[in-house]
Design a protein around this motif. Sequence first.
Motif, PDB file in Angstrom:
ATOM      1  N   VAL A 129      41.246  33.253  34.425  1.00 40.21           N
ATOM      2  CA  VAL A 129      40.502  34.500  34.234  1.00 40.21           C
ATOM      3  C   VAL A 129      41.435  35.598  33.740  1.00 40.21           C
ATOM      4  CG1 VAL A 129      38.917  36.133  35.311  1.00 40.21           C
ATOM      5  CG2 VAL A 129      38.991  33.785  36.136  1.00 40.21           C
ATOM      6  N   PHE A 130      42.694  35.552  34.182  1.00 39.56           N
ATOM      7  CA  PHE A 130      43.663  36.542  33.719  1.00 39.56           C
ATOM      8  C   PHE A 130      44.274  36.146  32.375  1.00 39.56           C
ATOM      9  CE2 PHE A 130      43.711  37.481  38.301  1.00 39.56           C
ATOM     10  CZ  PHE A 130      43.524  38.859  38.263  1.00 39.56           C
ATOM     11  N   THR A 131      44.609  34.870  32.196  1.00 36.64           N
ATOM     12  CA  THR A 131      45.226  34.447  30.930  1.00 36.64           C
ATOM     13  C   THR A 131      44.257  34.563  29.757  1.00 36.64           C
ATOM     14  OG1 THR A 131      44.658  32.150  31.431  1.00 36.64           O
ATOM     15  CG2 THR A 131      46.851  32.911  32.075  1.00 36.64           C
ATOM     16  N   SER A 132      42.950  34.469  30.038  1.00 36.21           N
ATOM     17  CA  SER A 132      41.954  34.608  28.976  1.00 36.21           C
ATOM     18  C   SER A 132      41.673  36.061  28.629  1.00 36.21           C
ATOM     19  CB  SER A 132      40.646  33.940  29.404  1.00 36.21           C
ATOM     20  OG  SER A 132      40.056  34.656  30.486  1.00 36.21           O
ATOM     21  N   GLY A 133      42.091  36.962  29.482  1.00 40.88           N
ATOM     22  CA  GLY A 133      41.837  38.387  29.252  1.00 40.88           C
ATOM     23  C   GLY A 133      40.532  38.893  29.821  1.00 40.88           C
ATOM     24  N   ASN A 134      39.772  38.016  30.490  1.00 37.95           N
ATOM     25  CA  ASN A 134      38.517  38.473  31.106  1.00 37.95           C
ATOM     26  C   ASN A 134      38.771  39.487  32.221  1.00 37.95           C
ATOM     27  OD1 ASN A 134      36.909  36.942  29.429  1.00 37.95           O
ATOM     28  ND2 ASN A 134      36.809  35.205  30.831  1.00 37.95           N
ATOM     29  N   LEU A 135      39.916  39.362  32.874  1.00 35.06           N
ATOM     30  CA  LEU A 135      40.366  40.353  33.845  1.00 35.06           C
ATOM     31  C   LEU A 135      41.761  40.801  33.461  1.00 35.06           C
ATOM     32  CD1 LEU A 135      39.262  39.083  37.384  1.00 35.06           C
ATOM     33  CD2 LEU A 135      38.451  41.103  36.186  1.00 35.06           C
ATOM     34  N   LYS A 136      42.019  42.096  33.565  1.00 35.30           N
ATOM     35  CA  LYS A 136      43.311  42.634  33.166  1.00 35.30           C
ATOM     36  C   LYS A 136      44.089  43.223  34.340  1.00 35.30           C
ATOM     37  CE  LYS A 136      41.404  43.841  28.638  1.00 35.30           C
ATOM     38  NZ  LYS A 136      41.985  42.670  27.965  1.00 35.30           N
ATOM     39  N   LYS A 137      43.401  43.420  35.481  1.00 32.60           N
ATOM     40  CA  LYS A 137      44.040  44.043  36.638  1.00 32.60           C
ATOM     41  C   LYS A 137      43.580  43.342  37.910  1.00 32.60           C
ATOM     42  CE  LYS A 137      43.951  48.646  34.488  1.00 32.60           C
ATOM     43  NZ  LYS A 137      43.446  50.040  34.629  1.00 32.60           N
ATOM     44  N   VAL A 138      44.319  43.600  38.980  1.00 35.76           N
ATOM     45  CA  VAL A 138      43.893  43.167  40.312  1.00 35.76           C
ATOM     46  C   VAL A 138      43.106  44.277  40.980  1.00 35.76           C
ATOM     47  CG1 VAL A 138      44.669  42.447  42.603  1.00 35.76           C
ATOM     48  CG2 VAL A 138      45.828  41.579  40.544  1.00 35.76           C
ATOM     49  N   PHE A 139      43.645  45.503  40.897  1.00 35.65           N
ATOM     50  CA  PHE A 139      43.006  46.672  41.492  1.00 35.65           C
ATOM     51  C   PHE A 139      42.516  47.605  40.386  1.00 35.65           C
ATOM     52  CE2 PHE A 139      46.347  45.392  44.528  1.00 35.65           C
ATOM     53  CZ  PHE A 139      45.562  45.135  45.643  1.00 35.65           C
ATOM     54  N   LEU A 174      47.873  36.442  44.547  1.00 37.46           N
ATOM     55  CA  LEU A 174      48.097  37.299  43.387  1.00 37.46           C
ATOM     56  C   LEU A 174      49.371  38.123  43.520  1.00 37.46           C
ATOM     57  CD1 LEU A 174      44.411  38.487  42.856  1.00 37.46           C
ATOM     58  CD2 LEU A 174      45.718  36.923  41.392  1.00 37.46           C
ATOM     59  N   GLN A 175      49.779  38.407  44.732  1.00 38.67           N
ATOM     60  CA  GLN A 175      51.000  39.184  44.934  1.00 38.67           C
ATOM     61  C   GLN A 175      52.269  38.337  44.884  1.00 38.67           C
ATOM     62  OE1 GLN A 175      50.364  41.149  48.717  1.00 38.67           O
ATOM     63  NE2 GLN A 175      49.664  43.030  47.734  1.00 38.67           N
ATOM     64  N   ASN A 176      52.146  37.026  45.158  1.00 33.22           N
ATOM     65  CA  ASN A 176      53.359  36.251  45.420  1.00 33.22           C
ATOM     66  C   ASN A 176      53.536  34.983  44.595  1.00 33.22           C
ATOM     67  OD1 ASN A 176      54.589  37.633  47.948  1.00 33.22           O
ATOM     68  ND2 ASN A 176      52.405  37.447  48.409  1.00 33.22           N
ATOM     69  N   ASP A 177      52.500  34.411  44.044  1.00 35.72           N
ATOM     70  CA  ASP A 177      52.633  33.104  43.400  1.00 35.72           C
ATOM     71  C   ASP A 177      53.290  33.231  42.026  1.00 35.72           C
ATOM     72  OD1 ASP A 177      51.671  30.546  41.900  1.00 35.72           O
ATOM     73  OD2 ASP A 177      51.221  30.189  44.015  1.00 35.72           O
ATOM     74  N   ASP A 178      54.267  32.374  41.760  1.00 38.17           N
ATOM     75  CA  ASP A 178      55.012  32.428  40.503  1.00 38.17           C
ATOM     76  C   ASP A 178      54.144  32.114  39.293  1.00 38.17           C
ATOM     77  OD1 ASP A 178      57.299  33.072  41.865  1.00 38.17           O
ATOM     78  OD2 ASP A 178      58.063  31.018  41.956  1.00 38.17           O
ATOM     79  N   ALA A 179      53.035  31.412  39.500  1.00 37.30           N
ATOM     80  CA  ALA A 179      52.166  31.073  38.375  1.00 37.30           C
ATOM     81  C   ALA A 179      51.347  32.267  37.899  1.00 37.30           C
ATOM     82  CB  ALA A 179      51.233  29.933  38.759  1.00 37.30           C
ATOM     83  N   VAL A 180      51.262  33.296  38.712  1.00 37.04           N
ATOM     84  CA  VAL A 180      50.536  34.501  38.325  1.00 37.04           C
ATOM     85  C   VAL A 180      51.376  35.266  37.315  1.00 37.04           C
ATOM     86  CG1 VAL A 180      49.567  36.679  39.155  1.00 37.04           C
ATOM     87  CG2 VAL A 180      49.389  34.610  40.568  1.00 37.04           C
ATOM     88  N   PRO A 181      50.817  35.669  36.175  1.00 36.49           N
ATOM     89  CA  PRO A 181      51.601  36.441  35.198  1.00 36.49           C
ATOM     90  C   PRO A 181      52.294  37.626  35.852  1.00 36.49           C
ATOM     91  CG  PRO A 181      49.475  35.850  34.273  1.00 36.49           C
ATOM     92  CD  PRO A 181      49.432  35.434  35.711  1.00 36.49           C
ATOM     93  N   GLN A 182      53.503  37.901  35.421  1.00 35.11           N
ATOM     94  CA  GLN A 182      54.319  38.923  36.073  1.00 35.11           C
ATOM     95  C   GLN A 182      53.620  40.278  36.102  1.00 35.11           C
ATOM     96  OE1 GLN A 182      58.292  39.307  34.529  1.00 35.11           O
ATOM     97  NE2 GLN A 182      58.775  41.086  35.812  1.00 35.11           N
TER      98      GLN A 182
END
Length: 628
Positions: free
Chosen positions: A268-278, A345-353
């Motif tokens: 969902v983040f890599t596709s650009g459908n979501l750009k933020k967490v908050f 989302l705060q800690n996993d290395d697979a989550v974009p920086q």
Amino acid sequence: MTGYRFSLLLTVVLLCLSLSSLTAGGEQPASARGRAAQDRQVLVYGATPGGISAAVTAAKGDHTVLLVEPTDRIGGLMTSGLSYTDFRSFESLTGFYFDFSQRVQAHYEQQYGNDSEQAKAAFRGTHGEPSVNLLVMEAMLAEYPKITVLKDHEIVSAESGEFVRGRRRIVSARFQVADETVTLKASVFIDASYEGDLMALAGEPYHVGRESKDQYGEPMAGDAEGKADGQVQGYNLRLIMTTDKPNMRAMSKPERYNRDDFVGVLPVFTSGNLKKVFAADRSGIFRAHMPLMPNNKTDMNDTPHAPVRLSMPDINDGYPDGDGETRRRIVQQHYDYNLGLLYFLQNDDAVPQAIREDARRWGLCRDEFQQTEGISPKLYIREARRLVGQHVFTGRDTRQAVGDARSILHKDSIAIGDYVHNCHGTGRIGTRYDGKHDGEFYEPVPPYQIPYGVIVPTKSDNLLVPVACSASHFGFGALRLEPIWCSLGQAAGWAASLSLQDDVAVQNVDVGRIQHRLHGDRGATIYVSDVPPTSGDFAAVQWFGTRGGLHGLAPSGQPEATRIIGQYNEAFPGHAAQTQKPLDEATYRKWQTLAGGIADNQPLPKLSRREFIMNAWQESVAATGDQR
């Protein structure tokens, strides 16, 4: 947070078996067995804001009150994460909630200064931090020695007498307190729990889920085919978080955390459908409500129509009627998902920086919920059981009157509402990360009145239900808001007082007398934008408006209210009394009839609207001793 401590937290939150009951009102007996002998005139179950409002109001009526709370914390969601209060215009805030919000505002002004950033962020006392909301509610209860607060008392049964002329009386209720049960008696019972547990145990009819379109004639009711089902609105945590680094508390891995449960969010983040967490809009998952509350905090919520949601409506349906184990399991699933997703989302290395950095901008608060390590101790139960009472509140009750700026008139009104019919969804189509919520709606309506029958059951003659009140699923979407529940609780408190005073069933209490006490207690029964609760004209204008005097003063087709910020707006156009305006002849003739006079052919007197209303009100008080 260690796995052991997180498990201990949930045990405390979910089982409600702590023995550390504290009393905010009168003295608490030394033992549970001693409490069994403590009979009171009014027993309120559920120290939600609606329950606290009911208890305070009944005590104002000079009655002894037991306020019984199943957990170890009073205040419901308003002290457990819901600080971004749901209303649209400040003009709708009256009665108990108005008093509460003024006290919250005064707290910030006294502690930080009238012009401080904290006083401004309090938003007239409607955006208080949970710890401040709790402090204020405890202080409000402490002002009434006739109120005794019992915590950690979870209801298990209610005993009623025999039916007499179609109704019966609740005699007592039994509560689980640690490893023993306690029986408490009262003359009038008020169920102010979110779940409606007392009214269900008393045998009152209730509904869970969505009605069909045909049942009440509501176009937006039911499933996609308009059929009834058992789906209820989604729940989620309301986390209080901050960007203030010294006050931020890092969240440890939750005990039941499973990374595989959350990797599905990555596309969902890599596709650009979501750009933020908050975000304050749909670009994030955690809805960071704006404006910020004092001390750089905000109330995190589910984001309507976002691709990834915090609410989990697909697992909620078993909660309202579920036993303790079922409810604990459902609550546990919400904690696992809401907290586990944030940790991932705060800690996993697979989550974009960039996403990880955004997720770390906010943290739990060191100075909130210290006993539960910054985590909100209660789940947001948006909807559970709904009473089927003397009046079922539906979409009809918020319809705009024909040709009028106002919604339809209810002369038996005991509260007002100012929001939209809303539902965060009742089901999920697709997966948690690839789909959307079903049954979601947000339907705007003008400010509306709420009839007395909404809190009055059909079978028990000494029970009132101001929170799990009588409404359809669609109608409940316009009532399930803490300021409205406070107003309904206030009305329940006065109704209980009058029932005791006159020795009549709650069904037979004179609604005009409830309104009289509400108006004197600064509670509104009709929305009036230019005569606030602090006005000396408030009671008179409310009395006359509830008789119908303010309907027809402004036509339909009014412009939209001016937006302040977010969901909040200025007063609704066409809802002012304009009391200084001279009376025109048509209004005078209509008002003469409403006031009980005869519209004759005498010349129009030179009166302002205020002069006419005050004269009529004073004559009514002189003639009846009451404002009816």
